[in-house]
Design an enzyme around this catalytic site. Structure first.
Site, PDB file in Angstrom:
ATOM      1  N   LYS A 240       0.471 -12.514 -11.715  1.00  0.00           N
ATOM      2  CA  LYS A 240       1.391 -11.882 -12.644  1.00  0.00           C
ATOM      3  C   LYS A 240       1.903 -12.906 -13.648  1.00  0.00           C
ATOM      4  O   LYS A 240       2.087 -14.089 -13.303  1.00  0.00           O
ATOM      5  CB  LYS A 240       2.602 -11.311 -11.899  1.00  0.00           C
ATOM      6  CG  LYS A 240       2.344 -10.148 -10.972  1.00  0.00           C
ATOM      7  CD  LYS A 240       3.639  -9.774 -10.258  1.00  0.00           C
ATOM      8  CE  LYS A 240       3.447  -8.620  -9.294  1.00  0.00           C
ATOM      9  NZ  LYS A 240       3.270  -7.333  -9.996  1.00  0.00           N
ATOM     10  N   ARG A 314      -0.761  -0.657  -1.822  1.00  0.00           N
ATOM     11  CA  ARG A 314      -1.473   0.493  -1.267  1.00  0.00           C
ATOM     12  C   ARG A 314      -2.449   0.072  -0.169  1.00  0.00           C
ATOM     13  O   ARG A 314      -2.794   0.869   0.702  1.00  0.00           O
ATOM     14  CB  ARG A 314      -2.176   1.264  -2.385  1.00  0.00           C
ATOM     15  CG  ARG A 314      -3.312   0.550  -3.058  1.00  0.00           C
ATOM     16  CD  ARG A 314      -3.616   1.130  -4.427  1.00  0.00           C
ATOM     17  NE  ARG A 314      -2.543   0.846  -5.377  1.00  0.00           N
ATOM     18  CZ  ARG A 314      -2.518   1.319  -6.619  1.00  0.00           C
ATOM     19  NH1 ARG A 314      -3.510   2.087  -7.063  1.00  0.00           N
ATOM     20  NH2 ARG A 314      -1.521   1.023  -7.425  1.00  0.00           N
TER      21      ARG A 314
END
Length: 461
Positions: A240, A314
């Site tokens: 990120k 997820r």
């Protein structure tokens, strides 16, 4: 400071809650000098408006607080309770309360306004002490506020002090308080236990990845809560940028909210069988970090192409949901700080949820309004299933194109929760970006009070 009401005190300062349309009548019932004081300060009954009426010695004798109109209250939660918490030092009592739902919001707003995160710096406590309002279940409100405070503390604590080890310790402390049982699977033992995706995401960290499994209760319907416990998310090899990484201590907000809800359930003594599953990992960068292009196999045998290591939540939830569904619980709930797309869709204040169960959706939506904990249903839109099927593997963890990101993530999770008869997924933010009444900037519970309110209805024995 505990989030609790004070004991009743003789001579407590009365608080009068006054609606705008009743302001003139209220003035006629006050002594002339008090009414003149209120008029001089232009008190009009606006939402959260405060007018402290001094007594002969100059200290507060009576407090007027505006109820505002229905439209004002719809635009601003907890304004009245927060106004009470800001009053000058002293003991207070509410003279009269409005209808039940508004009364509970006022009382809970006061309790939540007492919260301070003081682990690293002393914070000035609220100096106004409010006696428990009559006619309300004050003990229940205190239990809810205490659970919310725990959730906020967990999210607010930086990753240095809230990694997988510390998150496990917090869960064990909660379990010990209520007599729950805990089983934890760490490190390479995850592979032996057939929890490979949790291992894959967390293996690059110095703190071993783990699956935390807490159980409580021995009768009634079964409820399983699954919370994303990514204690810090660098993005992995898809690193990120700094601005996006700054808030990633909150990426375990799903786990924090699940633990807050579990605390509400256990402290209330609800008649159900509770299971809490938290995959606790750090998505770190090292030589053995998982890579874009890898294909990993989940607990249920489905293969997943890793097209972005920053879509790791997820993955860990997939294994946990598989494990949860194997027990066939009456209700399965997952909570996760999963997608930026959810924030784009509904902003930071609303907890979007997905479910195929119409009765559950209706109960959640109604209870959310009743307890001032906003949620909004988004669709499990089955035609989008093709978007998460890459061809080379069964599933894609990061579909290209950027369309419907919250929905495709929820569809991904549904593939692993599918054996459970009733499932709902919450894609929460778990963060208050700027201070608001009863919600300082920082970690926050989202959707858990609505869920708690709905459980007795949706989990009939």
């Amino acid at each position: 400071m505990p989030l609790a009401f004070s004991a009743p005190v003789d001579g407590a300062i009365p608080i009068l809650l006054i609606a705008p349309e009743a302001c003139d009548d209220a003035m006629t019932n006050l002594p002339d000098n008090a009414a003149a004081w209120a008029k001089f300060h232009r008190f009009s009954g606006g939402l959260g408006e405060v007018c402290v009426l001094p007594g002969p010695a100059g200290g507060p004798e009576t407090v007027l607080i505006g109820l505002g109109g229905a439209e004002d209250r719809a635009r601003q939660r907890f304004a009245i309770g927060a106004a009470i918490a800001r009053l000058p030092e002293g003991d207070y009592r509410i003279e009269t309360l409005p209808d039940a739902a508004d009364a509970e919001e006022i009382a809970l707003g006061y309790l939540l306004s007492l919260y301070r995160f003081d682990r690293y710096r002393a914070q000035s406590p609220a100096s106004a002490r409010l006696a428990a309002p009559e006619g309300l279940d004050a003990a229940r409100l205190e239990r809810i506020a205490t659970a919310e405070a725990m959730t906020r503390d967990l999210v607010n604590t930086p990753a240095e002090d809230m990694g997988p080890d510390a998150l496990e310790a917090a869960l064990r402390d909660l379990a010990a308080e209520f007599g729950a049982e805990v089983h934890a699977t760490h490190g390479d033992s995850l592979l032996d236990a057939n929890l490979p995706l949790i291992h894959t995401v967390g293996r690059a960290s110095d703190e071993a990845p783990r699956l935390l499994d807490m159980t409580w209760g021995d009768g009634g319907p079964s409820l399983t809560l699954v919370g994303k416990g990514v204690c810090f998310d660098t993005g992995g090899l898809n690193l990120k940028p700094g601005a996006s990484m700054a808030l990633m201590k909150k990426d375990m907000g799903g786990a924090a909210n699940v633990l807050g809800l579990a605390r509400m359930i256990m402290s209330e003594g609800l008649k159900l069988r509770l299971r809490v599953l938290i995959p606790a990992v750090e998505n770190a960068v090292s030589g053995n970090a998982f890579r874009p292009g890898d294909i990993s196999t989940a607990r249920n045998g489905m293969t997943v192409e890793i097209n972005n290591t920053d879509a790791e939540g997820r993955l860990v939830l997939a294994d946990a949901l598989c494990l949860a569904a194997e027990d066939n619980p009456d209700l399965l709930i997952s909570m996760a700080t999963l997608t930026g797309a959810a924030r784009v869709a509904v902003g930071p204040d609303i907890a979007p949820f997905f479910t195929d169960d119409e009765g559950l959706a209706a109960a959640l939506s109604r209870c959310a309004v009743e307890v001032a904990d906003p949620v909004w249903r988004l669709p499990f839109h089955t035609p989008y299933e093709a978007m998460i099927e890459p061809g080379i593997a069964d599933l894609d963890n990061a579909p290209k194109g950027g369309m419907a990101g919250a929905i495709t993530a929820a569809l991904f999770l549904r593939r692993f929760a599918a054996p459970a008869p009733r499932y709902a997924h919450f894609d929460i933010y778990a963060w208050q970006p700027s201070a608001a009444p009863a919600r300082p900037k920082g970690g926050v519970g989202q959707g858990i009070r609505a869920l708690f309110e709905a459980l007795p209805e949706v989990l009939q024995p």
